[in-house]
Design an enzyme around this catalytic site. Structure first.
Site, PDB file in Angstrom:
ATOM      1  N   MET A 238     -21.602 -38.974  -0.195  1.00 47.93           N
ATOM      2  CA  MET A 238     -22.343 -40.073  -0.005  1.00 47.93           C
ATOM      3  C   MET A 238     -21.755 -41.240   0.498  1.00 47.93           C
ATOM      4  O   MET A 238     -20.492 -41.555   0.130  1.00 47.93           O
ATOM      5  CB  MET A 238     -23.283 -40.607  -1.483  1.00 47.93           C
ATOM      6  CG  MET A 238     -24.110 -39.271  -2.240  1.00 47.93           C
ATOM      7  SD  MET A 238     -25.649 -39.176  -1.166  1.00 47.93           S
ATOM      8  CE  MET A 238     -26.217 -40.770  -1.290  1.00 47.93           C
TER       9      MET A 238
ATOM     10  N   CYS B  30     -23.667 -33.777  -8.388  1.00 44.91           N
ATOM     11  CA  CYS B  30     -23.468 -35.317  -8.085  1.00 44.91           C
ATOM     12  C   CYS B  30     -23.969 -36.147  -9.445  1.00 44.91           C
ATOM     13  O   CYS B  30     -24.730 -35.642 -10.050  1.00 44.91           O
ATOM     14  CB  CYS B  30     -24.348 -35.957  -6.974  1.00 44.91           C
ATOM     15  SG  CYS B  30     -24.194 -37.883  -7.168  1.00 44.91           S
TER      16      CYS B  30
ATOM     17  N   LYS C 151     -24.561 -26.231  -4.420  1.00 45.81           N
ATOM     18  CA  LYS C 151     -23.282 -26.777  -4.861  1.00 45.81           C
ATOM     19  C   LYS C 151     -23.330 -27.308  -6.413  1.00 45.81           C
ATOM     20  O   LYS C 151     -24.225 -28.056  -6.420  1.00 45.81           O
ATOM     21  CB  LYS C 151     -22.928 -27.920  -3.891  1.00 45.81           C
ATOM     22  CG  LYS C 151     -21.588 -28.468  -4.157  1.00 45.81           C
ATOM     23  CD  LYS C 151     -21.040 -29.387  -2.886  1.00 45.81           C
ATOM     24  CE  LYS C 151     -19.876 -29.771  -3.138  1.00 45.81           C
ATOM     25  NZ  LYS C 151     -19.403 -30.673  -4.271  1.00 45.81           N
TER      26      LYS C 151
ATOM     27  N   HIS D 218     -17.644 -27.111  -7.368  1.00 51.32           N
ATOM     28  CA  HIS D 218     -16.596 -28.167  -7.501  1.00 51.32           C
ATOM     29  C   HIS D 218     -16.010 -28.000  -8.895  1.00 51.32           C
ATOM     30  O   HIS D 218     -16.588 -27.914  -9.984  1.00 51.32           O
ATOM     31  CB  HIS D 218     -17.390 -29.239  -7.660  1.00 51.32           C
ATOM     32  CG  HIS D 218     -16.291 -30.836  -7.584  1.00 51.32           C
ATOM     33  ND1 HIS D 218     -16.726 -31.920  -7.040  1.00 51.32           N
ATOM     34  CD2 HIS D 218     -15.037 -30.814  -8.118  1.00 51.32           C
ATOM     35  CE1 HIS D 218     -15.667 -32.881  -7.298  1.00 51.32           C
ATOM     36  NE2 HIS D 218     -14.773 -32.007  -7.802  1.00 51.32           N
TER      37      HIS D 218
ATOM     38  N   ASN E 174     -14.364 -26.073  -4.182  1.00 52.21           N
ATOM     39  CA  ASN E 174     -14.524 -27.511  -3.806  1.00 52.21           C
ATOM     40  C   ASN E 174     -13.717 -28.450  -4.755  1.00 52.21           C
ATOM     41  O   ASN E 174     -13.529 -27.965  -5.874  1.00 52.21           O
ATOM     42  CB  ASN E 174     -15.715 -28.159  -3.547  1.00 52.21           C
ATOM     43  CG  ASN E 174     -15.817 -29.624  -3.298  1.00 52.21           C
ATOM     44  OD1 ASN E 174     -16.368 -30.220  -4.074  1.00 52.21           O
ATOM     45  ND2 ASN E 174     -14.896 -30.027  -2.556  1.00 52.21           N
ATOM     46  N   GLY E 175     -12.979 -29.361  -4.362  1.00 46.02           N
ATOM     47  CA  GLY E 175     -12.435 -30.258  -5.352  1.00 46.02           C
ATOM     48  C   GLY E 175     -11.100 -30.431  -5.186  1.00 46.02           C
ATOM     49  O   GLY E 175     -10.219 -29.537  -5.811  1.00 46.02           O
ATOM     50  N   GLY E 176     -10.379 -31.535  -4.837  1.00 42.92           N
ATOM     51  CA  GLY E 176      -8.956 -31.876  -4.768  1.00 42.92           C
ATOM     52  C   GLY E 176      -8.097 -30.984  -3.694  1.00 42.92           C
ATOM     53  O   GLY E 176      -6.953 -31.150  -3.780  1.00 42.92           O
TER      54      GLY E 176
ATOM     55  N   GLY F 164     -12.775 -32.306   0.849  1.00 47.15           N
ATOM     56  CA  GLY F 164     -13.756 -33.581   0.665  1.00 47.15           C
ATOM     57  C   GLY F 164     -13.090 -34.867   1.312  1.00 47.15           C
ATOM     58  O   GLY F 164     -12.924 -35.091   2.724  1.00 47.15           O
ATOM     59  N   ARG F 165     -12.506 -35.712   0.347  1.00 47.15           N
ATOM     60  CA  ARG F 165     -11.787 -36.744   0.977  1.00 47.15           C
ATOM     61  C   ARG F 165     -10.780 -36.647   1.913  1.00 47.15           C
ATOM     62  O   ARG F 165     -10.377 -37.458   2.432  1.00 47.15           O
ATOM     63  CB  ARG F 165     -11.512 -37.624  -0.560  1.00 47.15           C
ATOM     64  CG  ARG F 165     -12.654 -38.064  -1.247  1.00 47.15           C
ATOM     65  CD  ARG F 165     -12.273 -38.752  -2.403  1.00 47.15           C
ATOM     66  NE  ARG F 165     -11.949 -37.720  -3.423  1.00 47.15           N
ATOM     67  CZ  ARG F 165     -11.085 -37.682  -4.613  1.00 47.15           C
ATOM     68  NH1 ARG F 165     -10.788 -38.974  -4.911  1.00 47.15           N
ATOM     69  NH2 ARG F 165     -11.204 -36.685  -5.377  1.00 47.15           N
TER      70      ARG F 165
END
Length: 344
Positions: free
Chosen positions: A27, A108, A147, A179, A219-221, A241-242
């Site tokens: 987002m 989310c 997801k 995730h 997903n995740g980290g 992701g980030r």
């Protein structure tokens, strides 16, 4: 939209044996400008939109919400909602816009999402999620995916994830992206939900071991391509992701690392030209340079000249009347010999 769309992505994966590497829906981050930029860094990575609520797709300004550049393919539309009929209608609209996949958000944890009874709280209603998937699958011909989290609140991740997975896969979902941490619907902010609940990668590995013939992505980290590669020993896909957003240079190695393409020095001059031309088109339509460049700030993280590059994009690009020449000034600050060595 471009007519050069891939065939069913997950069918291709099953035939080729290659994994799916993706940039997660985020987002306020993975808007059309971010995705166009990311596509210049990698041809093969699957890109996701921000979550768009089904009601907004049906009743809102569709071109603003759904429009994208044909260069973004393969690109997936992530929907939020919990009404099977509305999600099916929104999926049809998304398919007509040219998206390669429709993804349902079951992960989310924000307050706004909870108030709409969708997102991570749907982990508590797996039968409803399966009904949503079945409705969307019946309405479109492109892949429909999910997801999710491994669980929410006090749920035991073993039965919670299995129950959701069994339901959506029986309903026909083409892929399940997980995730690998719980979401706490009360007490943690969305930011804290991305950081505080512990990651449990083995839980996702166990799901894949149980569902050997189904596509399971993780997903995740995930901070590096090496970490993604380690996960792919156990699952079918890895979603960044980030790390992809804050240090987008990581994306330049994906095509060679995971898709068998020959490693070559990345062409940063071509990137600058492509982004300058794209920014010019956006400005001609009434947009601002900062809409585009805000996603590019982390590109040269750690390289000589990166600080000046960041300063230029963070200040000059946001001034009234700023044009594509600001991008060229920013790129001129970088030691491209070092940048190309890093990318290779």
């Amino acid at each position: 939209m471009s007519s050069q769309k891939p065939a069913d992505l997950y069918a291709e994966v099953r035939k080729s044996g290659f994994p799916v590497v993706a940039v997660a829906p985020m987002m306020d981050w993975t808007d059309r400008h971010c995705r166009f930029f990311h596509r210049q860094l990698t041809r093969r990575t699957l890109l996701y939109t921000e979550m768009v609520v089904a009601d907004a797709v049906i009743h809102g300004a569709r071109e603003r919400l759904l429009g994208f550049d044909g260069a973004e393919h393969p690109v997936a539309l992530q929907l939020g909602g919990s009404d099977p009929r509305k999600l099916a209608e929104a999926a049809v609209i998304g398919e007509a816009f040219g998206y390669d996949e429709i993804n349902l958000n079951v992960g989310c944890p924000s307050d706004r999402v909870q108030s709409g009874t969708f997102g991570a709280c749907l982990m508590k209603t797996p039968v409803l999620v399966a009904e949503c998937i079945a409705a969307m699958k019946a309405a479109v011909t492109i892949p429909v995916t999910v997801k999710c989290r491994i669980g929410v609140d006090d749920q035991n991740p073993e039965p919670a994830l299995d129950t959701l997975a069994d339901g959506v896969l029986t309903a026909g979902t083409d892929a399940l992206w997980v995730h690998a941490r719980k979401a706490w619907l009360e007490g943690f902010s969305p930011k804290e939900n991305r950081e505080i609940p512990p990651l449990d990668y083995p839980r996702v590995y166990r799901l894949k071991a149980r569902m050997a013939n189904q596509f399971i992505g993780i997903n995740g980290g995930i901070q590096s391509l090496d970490q993604a590669e380690a996960h792919l020993a156990y699952v079918d896909g890895a979603m960044l992701g980030r790390s992809a957003y804050h240090t987008p240079g990581i994306l330049t190695g994906i095509d060679a690392t995971f898709y068998g393409e020959a490693p070559v020095a990345f062409d940063y001059a071509a990137l600058m030209d492509a982004m300058a031309a794209y920014a010019a088109r956006h400005i001609e339509k009434g947009g601002r340079l900062g809409h585009v460049t805000r996603h590019m700030v982390g590109l040269f993280h750690g390289l000589p000249g990166a600080r000046r590059y960041r300063q230029t994009l963070s200040t000059d690009a946001n001034r009234p009347g700023a044009g594509p020449e600001v991008l060229k000034t920013a790129f001129a600050a970088i030691d491209f010999v070092a940048a190309e060595t890093e990318a290779a």
